[in-house]
Write a protein that holds these residues in place. Structure first.
Motif, PDB file in Angstrom:
ATOM      1  N   GLN A 193      -8.709  45.068   2.000  1.00 20.94           N
ATOM      2  CA  GLN A 193      -8.117  44.450   3.187  1.00 20.94           C
ATOM      3  C   GLN A 193      -6.598  44.320   3.037  1.00 20.94           C
ATOM      4  OE1 GLN A 193      -9.654  44.063   5.888  1.00 20.94           O
ATOM      5  NE2 GLN A 193     -11.824  43.787   5.455  1.00 20.94           N
ATOM      6  N   LEU A 194      -6.123  44.080   1.815  1.00 22.47           N
ATOM      7  CA  LEU A 194      -4.681  44.050   1.571  1.00 22.47           C
ATOM      8  C   LEU A 194      -4.068  45.418   1.848  1.00 22.47           C
ATOM      9  CD1 LEU A 194      -2.167  42.532   0.449  1.00 22.47           C
ATOM     10  CD2 LEU A 194      -2.829  43.382  -1.811  1.00 22.47           C
ATOM     11  N   ALA A 195      -4.705  46.464   1.347  1.00 24.70           N
ATOM     12  CA  ALA A 195      -4.198  47.821   1.561  1.00 24.70           C
ATOM     13  C   ALA A 195      -4.210  48.200   3.034  1.00 24.70           C
ATOM     14  CB  ALA A 195      -5.023  48.823   0.753  1.00 24.70           C
ATOM     15  N   ALA A 196      -5.150  47.632   3.798  1.00 23.46           N
ATOM     16  CA  ALA A 196      -5.259  47.942   5.226  1.00 23.46           C
ATOM     17  C   ALA A 196      -4.372  47.061   6.094  1.00 23.46           C
ATOM     18  CB  ALA A 196      -6.715  47.802   5.670  1.00 23.46           C
ATOM     19  N   GLY A 197      -3.599  46.183   5.492  1.00 27.64           N
ATOM     20  CA  GLY A 197      -2.692  45.335   6.265  1.00 27.64           C
ATOM     21  C   GLY A 197      -3.353  44.152   6.921  1.00 27.64           C
ATOM     22  N   ALA A 198      -4.571  43.799   6.491  1.00 32.30           N
ATOM     23  CA  ALA A 198      -5.305  42.710   7.123  1.00 32.30           C
ATOM     24  C   ALA A 198      -5.032  41.355   6.487  1.00 32.30           C
ATOM     25  CB  ALA A 198      -6.811  42.992   7.087  1.00 32.30           C
ATOM     26  N   ILE A 199      -4.537  41.336   5.254  1.00 32.58           N
ATOM     27  CA  ILE A 199      -4.196  40.079   4.592  1.00 32.58           C
ATOM     28  C   ILE A 199      -2.815  40.213   3.961  1.00 32.58           C
ATOM     29  CG2 ILE A 199      -6.624  39.547   4.154  1.00 32.58           C
ATOM     30  CD1 ILE A 199      -6.226  40.289   1.275  1.00 32.58           C
ATOM     31  N   ASP A 200      -2.245  39.076   3.573  1.00 33.94           N
ATOM     32  CA  ASP A 200      -0.869  39.071   3.076  1.00 33.94           C
ATOM     33  C   ASP A 200      -0.767  39.192   1.566  1.00 33.94           C
ATOM     34  OD1 ASP A 200       0.806  38.510   5.566  1.00 33.94           O
ATOM     35  OD2 ASP A 200      -0.717  36.947   5.679  1.00 33.94           O
ATOM     36  N   GLU A 201      -1.723  38.634   0.836  1.00 36.53           N
ATOM     37  CA  GLU A 201      -1.607  38.692  -0.623  1.00 36.53           C
ATOM     38  C   GLU A 201      -2.947  38.363  -1.277  1.00 36.53           C
ATOM     39  OE1 GLU A 201       1.692  37.483  -4.007  1.00 36.53           O
ATOM     40  OE2 GLU A 201       1.724  36.478  -2.061  1.00 36.53           O
ATOM     41  N   VAL A 202      -3.240  39.049  -2.368  1.00 36.21           N
ATOM     42  CA  VAL A 202      -4.363  38.696  -3.231  1.00 36.21           C
ATOM     43  C   VAL A 202      -3.798  37.855  -4.372  1.00 36.21           C
ATOM     44  CG1 VAL A 202      -6.150  39.560  -4.780  1.00 36.21           C
ATOM     45  CG2 VAL A 202      -5.685  40.748  -2.630  1.00 36.21           C
ATOM     46  N   VAL A 203      -4.352  36.659  -4.553  1.00 33.92           N
ATOM     47  CA  VAL A 203      -3.783  35.684  -5.489  1.00 33.92           C
ATOM     48  C   VAL A 203      -4.818  35.344  -6.555  1.00 33.92           C
ATOM     49  CG1 VAL A 203      -2.740  33.398  -5.725  1.00 33.92           C
ATOM     50  CG2 VAL A 203      -2.353  34.737  -3.645  1.00 33.92           C
ATOM     51  N   ARG A 204      -4.415  35.386  -7.800  1.00 34.69           N
ATOM     52  CA  ARG A 204      -5.303  34.986  -8.888  1.00 34.69           C
ATOM     53  C   ARG A 204      -5.699  33.518  -8.728  1.00 34.69           C
ATOM     54  NH1 ARG A 204      -4.973  37.234 -14.111  1.00 34.69           N
ATOM     55  NH2 ARG A 204      -4.722  35.087 -14.884  1.00 34.69           N
ATOM     56  N   PRO A 205      -6.912  33.162  -9.103  1.00 38.89           N
ATOM     57  CA  PRO A 205      -7.359  31.775  -8.938  1.00 38.89           C
ATOM     58  C   PRO A 205      -6.450  30.761  -9.604  1.00 38.89           C
ATOM     59  CG  PRO A 205      -9.230  33.187  -9.419  1.00 38.89           C
ATOM     60  CD  PRO A 205      -8.011  34.035  -9.590  1.00 38.89           C
TER      61      PRO A 205
ATOM     62  N   ARG B 117      -1.932  43.870  10.690  1.00 37.18           N
ATOM     63  CA  ARG B 117      -3.194  43.307  11.171  1.00 37.18           C
ATOM     64  C   ARG B 117      -4.010  44.282  12.016  1.00 37.18           C
ATOM     65  NH1 ARG B 117      -1.994  40.504   7.583  1.00 37.18           N
ATOM     66  NH2 ARG B 117      -1.936  38.231   7.527  1.00 37.18           N
ATOM     67  N   CYS B 118      -3.620  45.559  12.006  1.00 36.58           N
ATOM     68  CA  CYS B 118      -4.445  46.545  12.711  1.00 36.58           C
ATOM     69  C   CYS B 118      -4.534  47.839  11.922  1.00 36.58           C
ATOM     70  CB  CYS B 118      -3.940  46.786  14.133  1.00 36.58           C
ATOM     71  SG  CYS B 118      -2.210  47.189  14.294  1.00 36.58           S
ATOM     72  N   GLY B 119      -4.563  47.716  10.579  1.00 38.87           N
ATOM     73  CA  GLY B 119      -4.858  48.856   9.744  1.00 38.87           C
ATOM     74  C   GLY B 119      -3.704  49.468   8.998  1.00 38.87           C
ATOM     75  N   GLY B 120      -2.498  48.898   9.102  1.00 42.22           N
ATOM     76  CA  GLY B 120      -1.360  49.557   8.485  1.00 42.22           C
ATOM     77  C   GLY B 120      -0.434  48.655   7.703  1.00 42.22           C
ATOM     78  N   THR B 121       0.233  49.250   6.710  1.00 42.58           N
ATOM     79  CA  THR B 121       1.296  48.587   5.961  1.00 42.58           C
ATOM     80  C   THR B 121       2.465  49.558   5.831  1.00 42.58           C
ATOM     81  OG1 THR B 121       0.443  49.356   3.820  1.00 42.58           O
ATOM     82  CG2 THR B 121      -0.341  47.208   4.611  1.00 42.58           C
ATOM     83  N   ASP B 122       3.631  49.009   5.591  1.00 43.29           N
ATOM     84  CA  ASP B 122       4.831  49.824   5.379  1.00 43.29           C
ATOM     85  C   ASP B 122       5.631  49.192   4.248  1.00 43.29           C
ATOM     86  OD1 ASP B 122       7.151  51.278   5.377  1.00 43.29           O
ATOM     87  OD2 ASP B 122       7.622  50.989   7.500  1.00 43.29           O
TER      88      ASP B 122
END
Length: 465
Positions: free
Chosen positions: A209-221, A297-302
């Motif tokens: 989801q991060l790669a698809a631009g759906a979330i902002d960051e993956v955070v370690r617990p 939020r619709c499938g893309g990142t730059d």
């Protein structure tokens, strides 16, 4: 929070353990939840009179110690007061029913009444089947409450635990202003038991989801508390009240050369130099702390468009910065998302212009380049907060202008801004390549030319040592 299993799903915590993992010690105070009981004759098994539902609820209550699938209350996180909503997956899979909707509505009403940002710690499998459509329509109710909270100028931050699927993802999750996720968490609208059998399960992960631009960051617990504290400090108004009239962000000082280019071609060459400072250097010098906003939020990142919020001398500034590459439709949409969120929260915007132009290949056209650029033009033009722009390198045509404030544009000495690149102008005018330098001169694209033409307000001085 405990560490996630490498390559596997994140470890699951109870609702209260998740709260304890992020809230300041002894700061959580649970809301008095509204009471809804199935008291009508024959309704002990819920609105559908689903046989065995009452027993299932009783077992869930005994197993978890909770009366419903969500726990809500106020807490401080890193010293900032917030409304915290935490799902209990052990209670019927964290599913949403009518009483879940009651609690979520009460939480958002309390947040608006007390001017609190909302942090949602989500772990849910979706709507509760035993309550049928009465459960499903809670998604409309929850979505409305979340939007009312956002419209009130309050930040909404979601943390995606394992799993986050169904309506919980499609409302409180994907509808949040900023979205964090724990590594390995299952994230997707379709739960694992309802997907096509040949579907790649890797597509339904936080990392995907991060790669698809759906979330902002993956955070370690073990970094989540600090990550939430920073974002609340940046996005929440210090006194809880709506921010007063916002003053513009000051333009950054020039980090490169301070002498002005003598010719148009010299301006172009200096702006294109790999030695010239780029966006990261400017943002590092300008902000003490930064939190990124990623994805359209619709499938893309730059990766060539850096967006987020930072602290500038104790004041929050939103930023959208081009990194010298051709900007893709996802980049423009992400920047527009940033500008609109900053406007709703009352935070001034800084944009750094640096692109040879918009990406113009077939893939960019299929991704809606024109519409994405138009959307950013509209976001900047209608922003309720001031936008400050600085050209730090190349200003290539409309692909650069979309990020520029129409009345508060500045330039560095090693930048240029042009209606079109000199080489392209030469080709369009059917001139030979040897005339490119002369064409650059005719375009009047130097920073001092921009000031004389009334396009830029001024040329920023160099940074003091």
């Amino acid at each position: 929070m405990p560490e996630s299993t490498p390559g596997g799903p994140a470890l699951r915590l109870t609702a209260r353990a998740a709260i304890a993992a992020v809230a300041d010690q002894d700061s959580f105070h649970e809301l008095a939840h509204p009471a809804r009981e199935f008291t009508e004759e024959g309704r002990q098994d819920g609105p559908l009179v689903w046989q065995g539902y009452a027993e299932s609820r009783a077992r869930a209550e005994e197993r978890t110690g909770e009366r419903e699938s969500v726990v809500c209350g106020a807490a401080t996180i890193g010293g900032t007061r917030a409304m915290v909503v935490s799902f209990e997956f052990g209670f019927l899979g964290g599913s949403l029913g009518e009483r879940t909707g009651d609690r979520l509505e009460a939480a958002h009403r309390h947040a608006r009444d007390h001017r609190l940002p909302v942090v949602s710690l989500i772990a849910t499998g979706g709507s509760r089947m035993q309550e049928g459509m009465r459960a499903l329509v809670q998604l409309q109710r929850v979505a409305r409450q979340s939007e009312l909270t956002g419209a009130a100028g309050l930040a909404r931050i979601a943390v995606l635990r394992d799993p986050t699927t169904g309506g919980g993802w499609a409302t409180l999750g994907a509808g949040a202003d900023l979205i964090l996720a724990l590594p390995g968490s299952q994230v997707g609208f379709a739960g694992s038991r309802v997907r096509p059998p040949d579907t790649d399960p890797a597509a339904y992960t936080a990392q995907a989801q991060l790669a698809a631009g759906a979330i902002d960051e993956v955070v370690r617990p073990d970094e989540l508390r600090e990550a939430l504290a920073l974002r609340l400090r940046l996005l929440a108004s210090p006194d809880g009240d709506a921010r007063p009239r916002t003053e513009p962000a000051e333009p950054p000082a020039a980090l490169g050369r301070t002498d002005l280019p003598a010719t148009g071609w010299e301006a172009v060459s200096r702006a294109r130099s790999p030695e010239r400072p780029h966006a990261d250097a400017y943002l590092d010098a300008y902000c003490t702390d930064r939190a990124p906003l990623r994805g359209d939020r619709c499938g893309g990142t730059d990766p060539g468009m850096l967006c987020g919020f930072g602290l500038r001398e104790g004041r929050t500034v939103a930023y959208a910065a081009q990194c010298g590459t051709a900007t893709t439709p996802a980049g423009y949409r992400t920047a527009a998302r940033l500008v609109r969120l900053a406007g709703r929260l009352g935070i001034p915007v800084l944009t750094l212009v640096d692109t040879p132009g918009a990406a113009n290949g077939a893939e960019a056209e299929r991704a809606g380049a024109g519409a994405a650029i138009a959307d950013l033009f509209a976001a900047v033009a209608t922003s309720p907060v001031p936008v400050t722009s600085l050209v730090i390198g190349e200003g290539g045509s409309g692909g650069a202008l979309a990020l520029a404030a129409p009345d508060n544009l500045w330039a560095t000495p090693d930048s240029y801004f042009s209606v079109i690149a000199p080489e392209l102008a030469t080709a369009i005018l059917k001139r030979g390549p040897e005339e490119t330098r002369a064409t650059a001169e005719q375009l009047r694209l130097r920073p001092q030319d921009l000031v004389e033409l009334g396009v830029a307000r001024g040329i920023v001085p160099g940074q003091h040592p």
